[in-house]
Design a protein around this motif. Structure first.
Motif, PDB file in Angstrom:
ATOM      1  N   ALA A  89     -13.095  12.631   2.050  1.00 44.06           N
ATOM      2  CA  ALA A  89     -12.851  12.107   3.407  1.00 44.06           C
ATOM      3  C   ALA A  89     -11.666  12.782   4.074  1.00 44.06           C
ATOM      4  O   ALA A  89     -11.128  12.259   5.054  1.00 44.06           O
ATOM      5  CB  ALA A  89     -12.660  10.593   3.396  1.00 44.06           C
ATOM      6  N   ASP A  90     -11.263  13.957   3.606  1.00 44.49           N
ATOM      7  CA  ASP A  90     -10.246  14.744   4.297  1.00 44.49           C
ATOM      8  C   ASP A  90     -10.868  15.562   5.423  1.00 44.49           C
ATOM      9  O   ASP A  90     -10.155  16.131   6.241  1.00 44.49           O
ATOM     10  CB  ASP A  90      -9.535  15.675   3.306  1.00 44.49           C
ATOM     11  N   LEU A 145      -7.026   3.589  -2.805  1.00 45.17           N
ATOM     12  CA  LEU A 145      -6.603   4.426  -1.676  1.00 45.17           C
ATOM     13  C   LEU A 145      -7.762   5.243  -1.138  1.00 45.17           C
ATOM     14  O   LEU A 145      -7.897   5.434   0.075  1.00 45.17           O
ATOM     15  CB  LEU A 145      -5.458   5.344  -2.116  1.00 45.17           C
ATOM     16  N   GLN A 146      -8.624   5.735  -2.041  1.00 48.04           N
ATOM     17  CA  GLN A 146      -9.784   6.499  -1.591  1.00 48.04           C
ATOM     18  C   GLN A 146     -10.743   5.625  -0.801  1.00 48.04           C
ATOM     19  O   GLN A 146     -11.262   6.027   0.246  1.00 48.04           O
ATOM     20  CB  GLN A 146     -10.497   7.123  -2.794  1.00 48.04           C
ATOM     21  N   GLU A 147     -10.975   4.412  -1.276  1.00 49.22           N
ATOM     22  CA  GLU A 147     -11.873   3.496  -0.571  1.00 49.22           C
ATOM     23  C   GLU A 147     -11.312   3.125   0.798  1.00 49.22           C
ATOM     24  O   GLU A 147     -12.056   3.018   1.785  1.00 49.22           O
ATOM     25  CB  GLU A 147     -12.103   2.241  -1.411  1.00 49.22           C
ATOM     26  N   LEU A 148     -10.002   2.951   0.893  1.00 48.46           N
ATOM     27  CA  LEU A 148      -9.384   2.657   2.182  1.00 48.46           C
ATOM     28  C   LEU A 148      -9.522   3.826   3.145  1.00 48.46           C
ATOM     29  O   LEU A 148      -9.734   3.640   4.349  1.00 48.46           O
ATOM     30  CB  LEU A 148      -7.909   2.307   1.981  1.00 48.46           C
ATOM     31  N   ILE A 168       0.823  -1.205   0.000  1.00 51.00           N
ATOM     32  CA  ILE A 168       0.000   0.000   0.000  1.00 51.00           C
ATOM     33  C   ILE A 168       0.861   1.261   0.000  1.00 51.00           C
ATOM     34  O   ILE A 168       0.504   2.277  -0.611  1.00 51.00           O
ATOM     35  CB  ILE A 168      -0.976  -0.008   1.211  1.00 51.00           C
ATOM     36  N   ASN A 169       2.016   1.216   0.648  1.00 50.77           N
ATOM     37  CA  ASN A 169       2.904   2.381   0.680  1.00 50.77           C
ATOM     38  C   ASN A 169       3.520   2.649  -0.696  1.00 50.77           C
ATOM     39  O   ASN A 169       3.745   3.794  -1.069  1.00 50.77           O
ATOM     40  CB  ASN A 169       4.008   2.179   1.721  1.00 50.77           C
ATOM     41  N   TRP A 170       3.793   1.587  -1.454  1.00 57.15           N
ATOM     42  CA  TRP A 170       4.284   1.786  -2.815  1.00 57.15           C
ATOM     43  C   TRP A 170       3.218   2.496  -3.664  1.00 57.15           C
ATOM     44  O   TRP A 170       3.526   3.379  -4.442  1.00 57.15           O
ATOM     45  CB  TRP A 170       4.615   0.444  -3.469  1.00 57.15           C
ATOM     46  N   ILE A 223     -14.534   3.032  10.217  1.00 55.43           N
ATOM     47  CA  ILE A 223     -14.056   2.189  11.313  1.00 55.43           C
ATOM     48  C   ILE A 223     -13.824   3.025  12.569  1.00 55.43           C
ATOM     49  O   ILE A 223     -14.175   2.614  13.682  1.00 55.43           O
ATOM     50  CB  ILE A 223     -12.765   1.453  10.896  1.00 55.43           C
ATOM     51  N   ASN A 224     -13.232   4.206  12.390  1.00 53.86           N
ATOM     52  CA  ASN A 224     -13.019   5.100  13.536  1.00 53.86           C
ATOM     53  C   ASN A 224     -14.341   5.459  14.196  1.00 53.86           C
ATOM     54  O   ASN A 224     -14.436   5.536  15.424  1.00 53.86           O
ATOM     55  CB  ASN A 224     -12.299   6.372  13.085  1.00 53.86           C
ATOM     56  N   ALA A 225     -15.366   5.700  13.366  1.00 54.08           N
ATOM     57  CA  ALA A 225     -16.682   6.045  13.913  1.00 54.08           C
ATOM     58  C   ALA A 225     -17.286   4.856  14.664  1.00 54.08           C
ATOM     59  O   ALA A 225     -17.869   5.016  15.745  1.00 54.08           O
ATOM     60  CB  ALA A 225     -17.615   6.493  12.792  1.00 54.08           C
ATOM     61  N   LEU A 226     -17.152   3.664  14.104  1.00 52.72           N
ATOM     62  CA  LEU A 226     -17.688   2.470  14.754  1.00 52.72           C
ATOM     63  C   LEU A 226     -16.990   2.182  16.079  1.00 52.72           C
ATOM     64  O   LEU A 226     -17.601   1.668  17.019  1.00 52.72           O
ATOM     65  CB  LEU A 226     -17.543   1.264  13.820  1.00 52.72           C
TER      66      LEU A 226
END
Length: 295
Positions: free
Chosen positions: A138-139, A71-74, A4-6, A81-84
């Motif tokens: 999502a920013d 990347l956008q979907e992640l 993912i970092n690449w 996930i943070n909200a949950l």
């Protein structure tokens, strides 16, 4: 397997088309940017970028489209996930114009910090259009905007109706109509610049004023509009909620009844999971609006 970092490095490099600038944005060294690209090309077994001159290969263009979507979907997934997880510490990012944040958010932010002392509030002071874009990408988790146009990825909730006021010494209300006080003097309208949604709305409504000719003075903020109007340089046309913090205006205030009413509200992504922290902040903002309405 593609790291993912690449992919993050590759997308940044493809968008900026410059190794040095990409390294700065990613807080990496330039050799590490080159290393990520090399590892990605090795994993895909194909050349992705031509360096001189810089361009994506056909394979690079294909990978860019998929990488951007991934990347956008992640990013959206991580926000949900943070909200949950109902985090009581972390960061809550809000986007709003300067006048909305000053008139609407200061007191709710203070009360929110009492309830969530370990939650950092980050505020992007920007235009309503840019606030919507930040929420879409999502920013930002929440955006406060004027006159949001319904669009596919965003959901708009109205908080209050917005009426328009003329603040200054050149206009008056006569039998329900806005009139120019001194017909011999060419009035000056103090307006925001054309890069704002507010100005777009005002330009459409200006013909409803009974003023055939006028000058325009452009400034960068609603506060500046009111300051110049108070100093006698013309008439500022501003949303009514912007006067909440200006209890002792010396200039006359005329409600522009013929101007079309618009809305102030907030935007979130459609199907976005709202955390308890976000819901609590929205409740505080709603209470603030209710208090101002009946004050």
């Amino acid at each position: 397997m593609l790291d993912i970092n690449w992919l993050k490095t590759f997308v940044t490099l493809a968008e900026l088309q410059h190794f040095g600038q990409s390294a700065t944005v990613l807080h990496m060294t330039q050799p590490n940017v080159s290393l990520h690209l090399k590892q990605l090309e090795k994993a895909t077994r194909t050349k992705l970028i031509e360096r001189s001159p810089f361009r994506l290969t056909q394979a690079g263009q294909r990978l860019l489209k998929s990488s951007q979507k991934t990347l956008q979907e992640l990013k959206l997934c991580q926000a949900d996930i943070n909200a949950l997880n109902d985090l009581r510490q972390g960061t809550l990012t809000i986007a709003a114009s300067d006048i909305i944040s000053r008139a609407l958010l200061i007191e709710p932010f203070q009360l929110f910090k009492q309830e969530y002392p370990n939650m950092d509030l980050v505020l992007f002071n920007t235009t309503s259009s840019q606030a919507s874009s930040l929420v879409k990408s999502a920013d930002a988790e929440l955006g406060f905007v004027i006159a949001q146009k319904e669009s596919l990825p965003l959901y708009f909730s109205e908080l209050k109706a917005v009426h328009w006021c003329a603040v200054g010494h050149q206009l008056e209300l006569v039998q329900g109509e806005v009139m120019q006080k001194d017909s011999a003097e060419l009035p000056t309208l103090i307006l925001l610049g054309h890069d704002t949604r507010t100005r777009d709305l005002i330009d459409l409504a200006l013909p409803s004023l009974n003023i055939p000719h006028y000058r325009i003075m452009e400034v960068g903020s609603v506060d500046a509009q009111l300051d110049w109007a108070e100093a006698g340089f013309g008439t500022a046309i501003v949303p009514d909620f912007s006067l909440a913090s200006r209890r002792h205006l010396k200039a006359e205030v005329v409600t522009l009844v013929d101007f079309p009413c618009t809305s102030l509200g907030y935007v979130v992504r459609k199907n976005q999971i709202l955390s308890k922290a976000v819901k609590h902040l929205l409740r505080l903002v709603g209470e603030k609006i209710a208090i101002n309405k009946y004050a």
